[in-house]
Write a protein that holds these residues in place. Sequence first.
Motif, PDB file in Angstrom:
ATOM      1  N   UNK A 114       0.834  -1.200   0.000  1.00 53.54           N
ATOM      2  CA  UNK A 114       0.000   0.000   0.000  1.00 53.54           C
ATOM      3  C   UNK A 114       0.869   1.250   0.000  1.00 53.54           C
ATOM      4  N   UNK A 115       1.879   1.265   0.869  1.00 53.28           N
ATOM      5  CA  UNK A 115       2.742   2.444   0.925  1.00 53.28           C
ATOM      6  C   UNK A 115       3.554   2.582  -0.358  1.00 53.28           C
ATOM      7  N   UNK A 116       3.942   1.469  -0.942  1.00 56.46           N
ATOM      8  CA  UNK A 116       4.654   1.515  -2.214  1.00 56.46           C
ATOM      9  C   UNK A 116       3.767   2.111  -3.301  1.00 56.46           C
ATOM     10  N   UNK A 117       2.506   1.693  -3.322  1.00 59.60           N
ATOM     11  CA  UNK A 117       1.576   2.236  -4.317  1.00 59.60           C
ATOM     12  C   UNK A 117       1.300   3.709  -4.075  1.00 59.60           C
ATOM     13  N   UNK A 118       1.236   4.093  -2.815  1.00 57.17           N
ATOM     14  CA  UNK A 118       1.044   5.512  -2.506  1.00 57.17           C
ATOM     15  C   UNK A 118       2.215   6.349  -3.014  1.00 57.17           C
ATOM     16  N   UNK A 119       3.403   5.798  -2.928  1.00 56.32           N
ATOM     17  CA  UNK A 119       4.581   6.550  -3.347  1.00 56.32           C
ATOM     18  C   UNK A 119       4.691   6.686  -4.859  1.00 56.32           C
ATOM     19  N   UNK A 120       3.855   5.964  -5.590  1.00 57.78           N
ATOM     20  CA  UNK A 120       3.827   6.135  -7.036  1.00 57.78           C
ATOM     21  C   UNK A 120       3.217   7.479  -7.407  1.00 57.78           C
ATOM     22  N   UNK A 121       2.428   8.031  -6.508  1.00 62.66           N
ATOM     23  CA  UNK A 121       1.867   9.359  -6.721  1.00 62.66           C
ATOM     24  C   UNK A 121       2.893  10.391  -6.245  1.00 62.66           C
ATOM     25  N   UNK A 122       3.404  11.136  -7.165  1.00 60.77           N
ATOM     26  CA  UNK A 122       4.508  12.049  -6.882  1.00 60.77           C
ATOM     27  C   UNK A 122       4.171  13.052  -5.784  1.00 60.77           C
ATOM     28  N   UNK A 123       2.948  13.494  -5.776  1.00 61.23           N
ATOM     29  CA  UNK A 123       2.551  14.492  -4.789  1.00 61.23           C
ATOM     30  C   UNK A 123       2.650  13.936  -3.364  1.00 61.23           C
ATOM     31  N   UNK A 124       2.369  12.653  -3.187  1.00 58.12           N
ATOM     32  CA  UNK A 124       2.477  12.019  -1.868  1.00 58.12           C
ATOM     33  C   UNK A 124       3.939  11.745  -1.543  1.00 58.12           C
TER      34      UNK A 124
END
Length: 164
Positions: free
Chosen positions: A102-112
């Motif tokens: 989940x955190x890896x997928x969140x980090x795919x969003x540059x803004x996050x």
Amino acid sequence: MGRSRGGLTSKIHVVVDALGYPLRFELTAGQQHDSVSGYALLQNLELTGRTVIADRGYDMNKILELIENQKAIAVIPSRRHRKVQRSCDWWLYKERHLVELLFNRLKHYRRIATRYDKLACTFMARSTSYVILRIRRVGATKYRAGFAATPQANPPSLPDGRRV
């Protein structure tokens, strides 16, 4: 938001159900220890008969007592400095790799990943919206974050039919 030598920092703590759907988010300052917010997140949850999976950062006597008092099973490895090391079900602990997804997928969003938002409320709103978008896009893909709970024989259901 916390301040350290590296600048402004923050941590996201998430509690999820057995299917990997996030139940609670909490944003803390980067210098705050994981166990402090972990205890606060677990305190308001019904854990009876469940298994709580977490990493070594959440190995604190208060958290372990809370889990034991609610008659749940703790799968949290002991920190290395403990004099008496507890046993840990390492096969069940391997399920925690889904937490990191989940955190890896969140980090795919540059803004996050780069933390453009300066206010905690806007950062959490953005993180929450990305998680919701991810759940809709992925559907029933299993991913967990923060704490994970194993499914029970008759788990309660949410109003929309998802199981808790």
